[in-house]
Motif scaffolding. Structure first.
Motif, PDB file in Angstrom:
ATOM      1  N   VAL A  61       0.899  -1.097  -0.104  1.00 48.88           N
ATOM      2  CA  VAL A  61       0.068  -0.002   0.088  1.00 48.88           C
ATOM      3  C   VAL A  61       0.875   1.222   0.030  1.00 48.88           C
ATOM      4  O   VAL A  61       1.705   1.252   0.886  1.00 48.88           O
ATOM      5  CB  VAL A  61      -0.923   0.071   1.452  1.00 48.88           C
ATOM      6  N   ALA A  62       0.649   2.287  -1.009  1.00 48.74           N
ATOM      7  CA  ALA A  62       1.376   3.276  -1.002  1.00 48.74           C
ATOM      8  C   ALA A  62       0.602   4.404  -1.956  1.00 48.74           C
ATOM      9  O   ALA A  62       0.158   4.091  -2.997  1.00 48.74           O
ATOM     10  CB  ALA A  62       2.890   2.991  -1.692  1.00 48.74           C
ATOM     11  N   GLY A  63       0.720   5.874  -1.521  1.00 48.35           N
ATOM     12  CA  GLY A  63       0.211   6.738  -2.233  1.00 48.35           C
ATOM     13  C   GLY A  63      -1.156   6.576  -2.763  1.00 48.35           C
ATOM     14  O   GLY A  63      -1.453   6.985  -3.827  1.00 48.35           O
ATOM     15  N   GLY A  64      -1.902   5.831  -1.897  1.00 55.96           N
ATOM     16  CA  GLY A  64      -3.395   5.650  -2.193  1.00 55.96           C
ATOM     17  C   GLY A  64      -3.765   4.503  -3.123  1.00 55.96           C
ATOM     18  O   GLY A  64      -4.597   4.502  -3.585  1.00 55.96           O
ATOM     19  N   CYS A  65      -2.596   3.731  -3.348  1.00 55.02           N
ATOM     20  CA  CYS A  65      -2.684   2.528  -4.210  1.00 55.02           C
ATOM     21  C   CYS A  65      -2.304   1.386  -3.516  1.00 55.02           C
ATOM     22  O   CYS A  65      -1.878   1.186  -2.601  1.00 55.02           O
ATOM     23  CB  CYS A  65      -1.806   2.609  -5.274  1.00 55.02           C
ATOM     24  N   VAL A  66      -3.201   0.022  -4.012  1.00 48.16           N
ATOM     25  CA  VAL A  66      -2.611  -1.108  -3.245  1.00 48.16           C
ATOM     26  C   VAL A  66      -2.407  -2.105  -4.526  1.00 48.16           C
ATOM     27  O   VAL A  66      -3.056  -2.227  -5.552  1.00 48.16           O
ATOM     28  CB  VAL A  66      -3.627  -1.574  -2.397  1.00 48.16           C
ATOM     29  N   PHE A  67      -1.098  -2.630  -4.343  1.00 52.20           N
ATOM     30  CA  PHE A  67      -0.641  -3.611  -5.279  1.00 52.20           C
ATOM     31  C   PHE A  67      -0.845  -5.017  -4.757  1.00 52.20           C
ATOM     32  O   PHE A  67      -0.423  -5.311  -3.860  1.00 52.20           O
ATOM     33  CB  PHE A  67       1.007  -3.281  -5.586  1.00 52.20           C
ATOM     34  N   THR A  68      -1.578  -5.772  -5.521  1.00 54.81           N
ATOM     35  CA  THR A  68      -2.115  -7.108  -4.781  1.00 54.81           C
ATOM     36  C   THR A  68      -1.878  -8.370  -5.369  1.00 54.81           C
ATOM     37  O   THR A  68      -2.135  -9.413  -4.760  1.00 54.81           O
ATOM     38  CB  THR A  68      -3.731  -7.106  -4.827  1.00 54.81           C
ATOM     39  N   GLY A  69      -0.968  -8.263  -6.456  1.00 54.37           N
ATOM     40  CA  GLY A  69      -0.259  -9.410  -6.908  1.00 54.37           C
ATOM     41  C   GLY A  69      -1.655 -10.432  -7.447  1.00 54.37           C
ATOM     42  O   GLY A  69      -2.447  -9.780  -8.038  1.00 54.37           O
ATOM     43  N   ASP A  70      -1.423 -11.614  -6.994  1.00 52.63           N
ATOM     44  CA  ASP A  70      -2.388 -12.738  -7.454  1.00 52.63           C
ATOM     45  C   ASP A  70      -3.484 -13.043  -6.238  1.00 52.63           C
ATOM     46  O   ASP A  70      -4.156 -13.920  -6.298  1.00 52.63           O
ATOM     47  CB  ASP A  70      -2.011 -14.020  -7.961  1.00 52.63           C
ATOM     48  N   THR A  71      -3.760 -11.938  -5.317  1.00 53.61           N
ATOM     49  CA  THR A  71      -4.631 -12.103  -4.123  1.00 53.61           C
ATOM     50  C   THR A  71      -5.870 -11.533  -4.748  1.00 53.61           C
ATOM     51  O   THR A  71      -6.830 -12.329  -4.487  1.00 53.61           O
ATOM     52  CB  THR A  71      -4.168 -11.284  -2.973  1.00 53.61           C
ATOM     53  N   LEU A  72      -6.124 -10.446  -5.156  1.00 50.40           N
ATOM     54  CA  LEU A  72      -7.022  -9.667  -5.798  1.00 50.40           C
ATOM     55  C   LEU A  72      -7.048  -9.140  -6.977  1.00 50.40           C
ATOM     56  O   LEU A  72      -6.277  -8.467  -7.322  1.00 50.40           O
ATOM     57  CB  LEU A  72      -7.489  -8.678  -4.762  1.00 50.40           C
ATOM     58  N   PHE A  73      -7.808  -9.746  -7.936  1.00 49.10           N
ATOM     59  CA  PHE A  73      -8.240  -9.178  -9.394  1.00 49.10           C
ATOM     60  C   PHE A  73      -9.056  -8.261  -9.458  1.00 49.10           C
ATOM     61  O   PHE A  73     -10.316  -8.467  -8.832  1.00 49.10           O
ATOM     62  CB  PHE A  73      -7.819 -10.276 -10.516  1.00 49.10           C
ATOM     63  N   VAL A  74      -9.428  -7.439 -10.586  1.00 49.46           N
ATOM     64  CA  VAL A  74     -10.502  -6.838 -11.064  1.00 49.46           C
ATOM     65  C   VAL A  74     -11.589  -7.939 -11.138  1.00 49.46           C
ATOM     66  O   VAL A  74     -11.436  -8.962 -11.932  1.00 49.46           O
ATOM     67  CB  VAL A  74     -10.507  -6.221 -12.218  1.00 49.46           C
TER      68      VAL A  74
END
Ligand SMILES: [Fe+2]
Length: 209
Positions: free
Chosen positions: A126-139
Motif C-alpha cells: 500500500v502506497a500513495g493511495g494505491c494497493v498492489f495485490t499481486g494474485d490475491t485480488l483481481f478486478v
C-alpha cells in the motif's frame, strides 16, 4: 508518488514501477518477463532503481529479478519468507518482510500487508493511495487456491484485510484478467469473491475452492 503499469510477457502479467517524483527513486513490483522494457522505462523517466518488491514468488512474477540483481549488487529482493519454497536457492540477496512492515522509497512510505491464500507468502503493498495485490485480488476475481501452499480460508481473511482499506484506494492487480485497475470500493460492491468473503466463510469456500 507515481505508478506505471507495464503489461509484460505471455500471461497478461503486470509489473509496476513506483517512484518518488521528487527524488526520482523507484521500486519495481514483480520484476518479470521483459526486464529491458522495465529498464527502458526507468531510463526514460531518469529513475534510480532502489527496491525490487515481490507480491509473491510464482515464476511469472519474479523471473526477471535476477537480471536486476546481477546488474546492481546493492539491490535486494524484498519478499515474505513463506514463499521461499517457491524460489531457487540462487536468487539473493533477500530482504525478508512481514505484515505491517514499512518500506521507505525516498519520501514514499510503502506499507506491507501479509495477504496469504494464493501462496503462503503473498503480500500486498500500500502506497500513495494505491494497493498492489499481486494474485490475491483481481478486478472481478481473486487468486487461484488450488496450487502448492494455497489456502482458501487464508485467502478469505486476506480479502477482508483488503476490504478494510479506504474505498478510494486504487487497486492494481498482478494480471490483466477482467480489467487493469479498479478501486477497493468498486470491488467490494461488484466482486463476487469480495462479497462472499464478507458474507460467510462457507459461501466463500464454495465459490473459491
Ligand atoms: Fe501467482
Amino acid at each position: 508518488m507515481k505508478a506505471e503499469q507495464l503489461k509484460l510477457g505471455p500471461m497478461d502479467n503486470f509489473s509496476y514501477v513506483v517512484w518518488d517524483t521528487h527524488l526520482r527513486e523507484a521500486a519495481v513490483i514483480d520484476p518479470a518477463w521483459q526486464p529491458k522494457k522495465i529498464e527502458d522505462f526507468l531510463q526514460k523517466e531518469k529513475l534510480a532503481l532502489k527496491l525490487l518488491l515481490l507480491t509473491h514468488a510464482h515464476p511469472d512474477h519474479v523471473n526477471a529479478a535476477r537480471y536486476f540483481l546481477d546488474k546492481d549488487k546493492a539491490l535486494t529482493l524484498t519478499m515474505h519468507k513463506n514463499d521461499l519454497f517457491l524460489l531457487g536457492d540462487d536468487i539473493k540477496p533477500l530482504n525478508l518482510i512481514k505484515d505491517n512492515d514499512e518500506l521507505v522509497l525516498g519520501r514514499v512510505k510503502i506499507k506491507v500487508i501479509h495477504t496469504p491464500g494464493h501462496t503462503p507468502g503473498s503480500v500486498s503493498y500500500v502506497a500513495g493511495g494505491c494497493v498492489f495485490t499481486g494474485d490475491t485480488l483481481f478486478v472481478g476475481g481473486c487468486g487461484r487456491v488450488d496450487l502448492p501452499g494455497s489456502d482458501p480460508k487464508a485467502l478469505r481473511i486476506s480479502l477482508l484485510k483488503l476490504a478494510a482499506l479506504s474505498g478510494e484506494t486504487t487497486l492494481y492487480p498482478g494480471h490483466s484478467y477482467n480489467g487493469n485497475s479498479s478501486t477497493i470500493g468498486v470491488q467490494k460492491e461488484c466482486n463476487i469473491y469480495m462479497k462472499l468473503a464478507a458474507k460467510s466463510e462457507a459461501e466463500f469456500l464454495k465459490a473459491a475452492a
